[in-house]
Design a protein around this motif. Structure first.
Motif, PDB file in Angstrom:
ATOM      1  N   VAL A  63       0.844  -1.194   0.000  1.00  0.00           N
ATOM      2  CA  VAL A  63       0.000   0.000   0.000  1.00  0.00           C
ATOM      3  C   VAL A  63       0.876   1.240   0.000  1.00  0.00           C
ATOM      4  N   LYS A  64       0.283   2.326  -0.479  1.00  0.00           N
ATOM      5  CA  LYS A  64       0.926   3.628  -0.464  1.00  0.00           C
ATOM      6  C   LYS A  64       0.092   4.559   0.416  1.00  0.00           C
ATOM      7  N   PRO A  65       0.661   5.663   0.875  1.00  0.00           N
ATOM      8  CA  PRO A  65      -0.133   6.599   1.675  1.00  0.00           C
ATOM      9  C   PRO A  65      -1.372   7.057   0.916  1.00  0.00           C
ATOM     10  N   GLY A  66      -2.531   6.937   1.552  1.00  0.00           N
ATOM     11  CA  GLY A  66      -3.787   7.331   0.919  1.00  0.00           C
ATOM     12  C   GLY A  66      -4.545   6.189   0.280  1.00  0.00           C
ATOM     13  N   ASP A  67      -3.952   5.017   0.162  1.00  0.00           N
ATOM     14  CA  ASP A  67      -4.676   3.875  -0.409  1.00  0.00           C
ATOM     15  C   ASP A  67      -5.789   3.428   0.546  1.00  0.00           C
ATOM     16  N   VAL A  68      -6.928   3.035  -0.021  1.00  0.00           N
ATOM     17  CA  VAL A  68      -8.079   2.617   0.778  1.00  0.00           C
ATOM     18  C   VAL A  68      -7.823   1.243   1.369  1.00  0.00           C
ATOM     19  N   LEU A  69      -8.082   1.116   2.668  1.00  0.00           N
ATOM     20  CA  LEU A  69      -7.937  -0.163   3.357  1.00  0.00           C
ATOM     21  C   LEU A  69      -9.294  -0.794   3.656  1.00  0.00           C
ATOM     22  N   VAL A  70     -10.191  -0.006   4.275  1.00  0.00           N
ATOM     23  CA  VAL A  70     -11.499  -0.510   4.707  1.00  0.00           C
ATOM     24  C   VAL A  70     -12.549   0.571   4.432  1.00  0.00           C
ATOM     25  N   ARG A  71     -13.746   0.149   4.047  1.00  0.00           N
ATOM     26  CA  ARG A  71     -14.881   1.062   3.867  1.00  0.00           C
ATOM     27  C   ARG A  71     -15.995   0.670   4.834  1.00  0.00           C
ATOM     28  N   LEU A  72     -16.585   1.703   5.496  1.00  0.00           N
ATOM     29  CA  LEU A  72     -17.737   1.498   6.375  1.00  0.00           C
ATOM     30  C   LEU A  72     -19.016   1.906   5.660  1.00  0.00           C
ATOM     31  N   ALA A  73     -20.146   1.364   6.113  1.00  0.00           N
ATOM     32  CA  ALA A  73     -21.446   1.790   5.591  1.00  0.00           C
ATOM     33  C   ALA A  73     -21.693   3.232   6.029  1.00  0.00           C
ATOM     34  N   PRO A  74     -21.921   4.193   5.108  1.00  0.00           N
ATOM     35  CA  PRO A  74     -21.911   5.612   5.477  1.00  0.00           C
ATOM     36  C   PRO A  74     -23.277   6.214   5.783  1.00  0.00           C
ATOM     37  N   ARG A  75     -24.390   5.456   5.694  1.00  0.00           N
ATOM     38  CA  ARG A  75     -25.718   6.085   5.746  1.00  0.00           C
ATOM     39  C   ARG A  75     -25.948   6.840   7.056  1.00  0.00           C
ATOM     40  N   GLU A  76     -25.647   6.256   8.171  1.00  0.00           N
ATOM     41  CA  GLU A  76     -25.870   6.912   9.454  1.00  0.00           C
ATOM     42  C   GLU A  76     -25.028   8.177   9.574  1.00  0.00           C
ATOM     43  N   ILE A  77     -23.836   8.132   9.064  1.00  0.00           N
ATOM     44  CA  ILE A  77     -22.968   9.311   9.121  1.00  0.00           C
ATOM     45  C   ILE A  77     -23.489  10.394   8.193  1.00  0.00           C
ATOM     46  N   GLU A  78     -24.047  10.000   7.052  1.00  0.00           N
ATOM     47  CA  GLU A  78     -24.617  10.985   6.124  1.00  0.00           C
ATOM     48  C   GLU A  78     -25.804  11.711   6.749  1.00  0.00           C
ATOM     49  N   ILE A  79     -26.631  10.994   7.497  1.00  0.00           N
ATOM     50  CA  ILE A  79     -27.778  11.634   8.164  1.00  0.00           C
ATOM     51  C   ILE A  79     -27.288  12.641   9.202  1.00  0.00           C
ATOM     52  N   ALA A  80     -26.284  12.273   9.962  1.00  0.00           N
ATOM     53  CA  ALA A  80     -25.737  13.209  10.942  1.00  0.00           C
ATOM     54  C   ALA A  80     -25.183  14.448  10.258  1.00  0.00           C
ATOM     55  N   LEU A  81     -24.601  14.289   9.096  1.00  0.00           N
ATOM     56  CA  LEU A  81     -24.076  15.428   8.354  1.00  0.00           C
ATOM     57  C   LEU A  81     -25.214  16.342   7.902  1.00  0.00           C
ATOM     58  N   GLU A  82     -26.307  15.758   7.452  1.00  0.00           N
ATOM     59  CA  GLU A  82     -27.444  16.578   7.009  1.00  0.00           C
ATOM     60  C   GLU A  82     -28.024  17.387   8.162  1.00  0.00           C
ATOM     61  N   ARG A  83     -28.121  16.806   9.346  1.00  0.00           N
ATOM     62  CA  ARG A  83     -28.630  17.522  10.505  1.00  0.00           C
ATOM     63  C   ARG A  83     -27.716  18.688  10.869  1.00  0.00           C
ATOM     64  N   ALA A  84     -26.434  18.446  10.846  1.00  0.00           N
ATOM     65  CA  ALA A  84     -25.501  19.520  11.161  1.00  0.00           C
ATOM     66  C   ALA A  84     -25.566  20.641  10.140  1.00  0.00           C
ATOM     67  N   GLU A  85     -25.751  20.304   8.896  1.00  0.00           N
ATOM     68  CA  GLU A  85     -25.855  21.327   7.861  1.00  0.00           C
ATOM     69  C   GLU A  85     -27.126  22.155   8.026  1.00  0.00           C
ATOM     70  N   SER A  86     -28.239  21.504   8.383  1.00  0.00           N
ATOM     71  CA  SER A  86     -29.492  22.233   8.574  1.00  0.00           C
ATOM     72  C   SER A  86     -29.389  23.236   9.712  1.00  0.00           C
ATOM     73  N   ALA A  87     -28.815  22.829  10.823  1.00  0.00           N
ATOM     74  CA  ALA A  87     -28.668  23.751  11.952  1.00  0.00           C
ATOM     75  C   ALA A  87     -27.768  24.922  11.581  1.00  0.00           C
ATOM     76  N   LEU A  88     -26.730  24.664  10.801  1.00  0.00           N
ATOM     77  CA  LEU A  88     -25.830  25.730  10.385  1.00  0.00           C
ATOM     78  C   LEU A  88     -26.551  26.733   9.495  1.00  0.00           C
TER      79      LEU A  88
END
Length: 462
Positions: free
Chosen positions: A110-135
């Motif tokens: 591997v090189k710096p920046g190469d992808v090792l593991v991916r997580l399911a992002p849906r829950e994190i995306e919802i949290a991002l939307e809430r933070a954006e709305s409050a902002l």
């Protein structure tokens, strides 16, 4: 009985005859019946010469000689230690979630920046939307149009403050008129107090509007930080390699739920590697950065790897009386692995004009090493101290000056004072050459007893 007596008589007569003939032989001439004995006397010089030509005054031993050499010898310090990865990372997840995919396998580069593991992002995306709305809500209250990075306007330009300012100015104007009318006696006291109260309320509302705006600006900073954190969490759903190297451990599988700070992969740097060793304190003045290191590992017998001293500990371990030295080793072909045990040497310096002798000239018995120095046709046994070996040469630390000639052959026939004859040269004066097996024989052979007289070669004629 008469026959045995006759035999004894004959034996006694023959013995007496032999003694008489021996005593009658002229000096320098062997008896006719004892030619072999005369040959032994010629070879031995005296009747009590030692075996093999040893002893002063004996026959000359044929030898070959050589001179001492002057060579350059590299000085080295022995090392043993372990190969380590200079940079090892236990990569952990900064976000919690379910693992969707593990991209790498054990041993993957591997090189710096190469992808090792991916997580399911849906829950994190919802949290991002809430933070954006409050902002966005806070930005609207402050009159910000939502442009990224735009700063809020000054307090006086915000709508709520402008309204409070207008109300305050109107109340001040009303109060000024009330004071004028009251001084003329036209306005009642009640109306005057009403105008005064209105002015106080307007001033209070203006100050409250300013405080509310300043509070909103603080909330804006908090909402922006929360939004950026939510964005980071979404990025953390993709775990990447922080360093270049190879995957040494793969600790998770797809479908697992992991919490924050869970180690998912271990990455070790493979090139270069560190050779970590401990050096005795007596060599502290010899080890310096940049010195060449040669070492070998059991996995590749016969192959020599190279490195250079990179780091030296400034302190000595009081228990082991050693200090740590680390050398950097190139590992372009990835043949070396972290954890290998290695043994080698570090080149500290090179000594020039060192006295050395061929190993064939050195005799060692009970730990004592000696050579035979040839002087004036005789051998002299000289004790020497040995040092490093270089090919078929061995360093002479002490015992010789460097201009001596030493014997290289027939060392087992030499002793101090032994006469020698160097191959390719004539016989030395006073040192008759040993003939065939006679040189290794005893001076008493052939029935003749040597009397310390030198015999000529005529006694060996037949």
């Amino acid at each position: 009985m008469s026959r045995q007596s006759a035999l004894k008589t004959v034996i006694v007569l023959l013995s007496g005859l032999a003694v008489a003939c021996s005593n009658a032989a002229p000096s320098g001439q062997a008896p006719g019946a004892g030619g072999a004995a005369a040959g032994g006397a010629a070879a031995g010089g005296t009747g009590r010469a030692g075996r093999g030509g040893r002893g002063a005054g004996g026959p000359a031993v044929n030898i070959e000689t050589t001179t001492l050499k002057r060579v350059s010898i590299p000085r080295k310090v022995d090392l043993s230690g372990t190969l380590l990865s200079p940079d090892q990372a236990r990569v952990s997840s900064e976000a919690a979630g379910i693992i969707r995919e593990v991209v790498v396998q054990l041993g993957s580069e591997v090189k710096p920046g190469d992808v090792l593991v991916r997580l399911a992002p849906r829950e994190i995306e919802i949290a991002l939307e809430r933070a954006e709305s409050a902002l966005r809500q806070t930005e609207a209250q402050l009159g910000i149009d939502g442009s990224a990075g735009k700063q809020p306007p000054p307090d006086e330009q915000i709508a709520s403050v402008r309204q409070a300012t207008a109300n305050r100015d109107d109340a001040r104007a009303t109060m000024a008129r009330a004071e004028l009318l009251s001084s003329q006696g036209i306005m009642s006291k009640v109306d005057y107090q009403t105008a005064e109260t209105r002015l106080k309320v307007a001033d209070a509302n203006y100050q409250a509007a300013l405080d509310n705006v300043r509070s909103l600006k603080a909330v804006l900073q908090d909402r922006r930080a929360s939004y950026e954190l939510a964005q980071k969490k979404l990025g953390d759903a993709v775990i990447k390699a922080p360093v270049a190297g190879s995957v040494a451990e793969r600790l998770v599988q797809p479908g697992e739920f992991i919490r924050e700070n869970t180690v998912v992969v271990t990455v070790v740097q493979m090139n270069p590697l560190k050779f970590k060793t401990a050096v005795q304190e007596k060599n502290a003045a010899l080890i310096k950065t940049g010195q060449a290191v040669d070492f070998a590992v059991e996995a590749f017998p016969g192959r020599v790897f190279k490195g250079k001293v990179a780091y030296i500990s400034p302190a000595v371990d009081q228990t082991t009386r050693t200090f740590v030295v680390e050398a950097l080793v190139e590992n372009n072909d990835r043949s070396l692995k972290p954890g290998f045990f290695a043994k080698g040497t570090v080149l500290t310096h090179t000594d020039d004009d060192v006295i050395a002798a061929p190993e064939a000239t050195v005799s060692t018995l009970a730990g004592v090493s000696t050579v035979f120095v040839i002087e004036d046709g005789k051998a002299r046994q000289q004790q020497v101290a040995l040092g490093e070996r270089q090919g078929d040469l061995v360093e002479i630390l002490s015992g010789l000056k460097g201009n001596e000639t030493i014997a290289t052959s027939n060392l087992n026939q030499l002793a101090t004072g032994t006469n020698v004859r160097v191959a390719g040269q004539g016989a030395d004066a006073g040192a008759p050459a040993s003939s065939g097996g006679g040189g290794g024989g005893n001076g008493r052979r052939g029935g003749g007893r040597g009397r310390g007289q030198t015999t000529n070669n005529q006694g060996g004629r037949q």
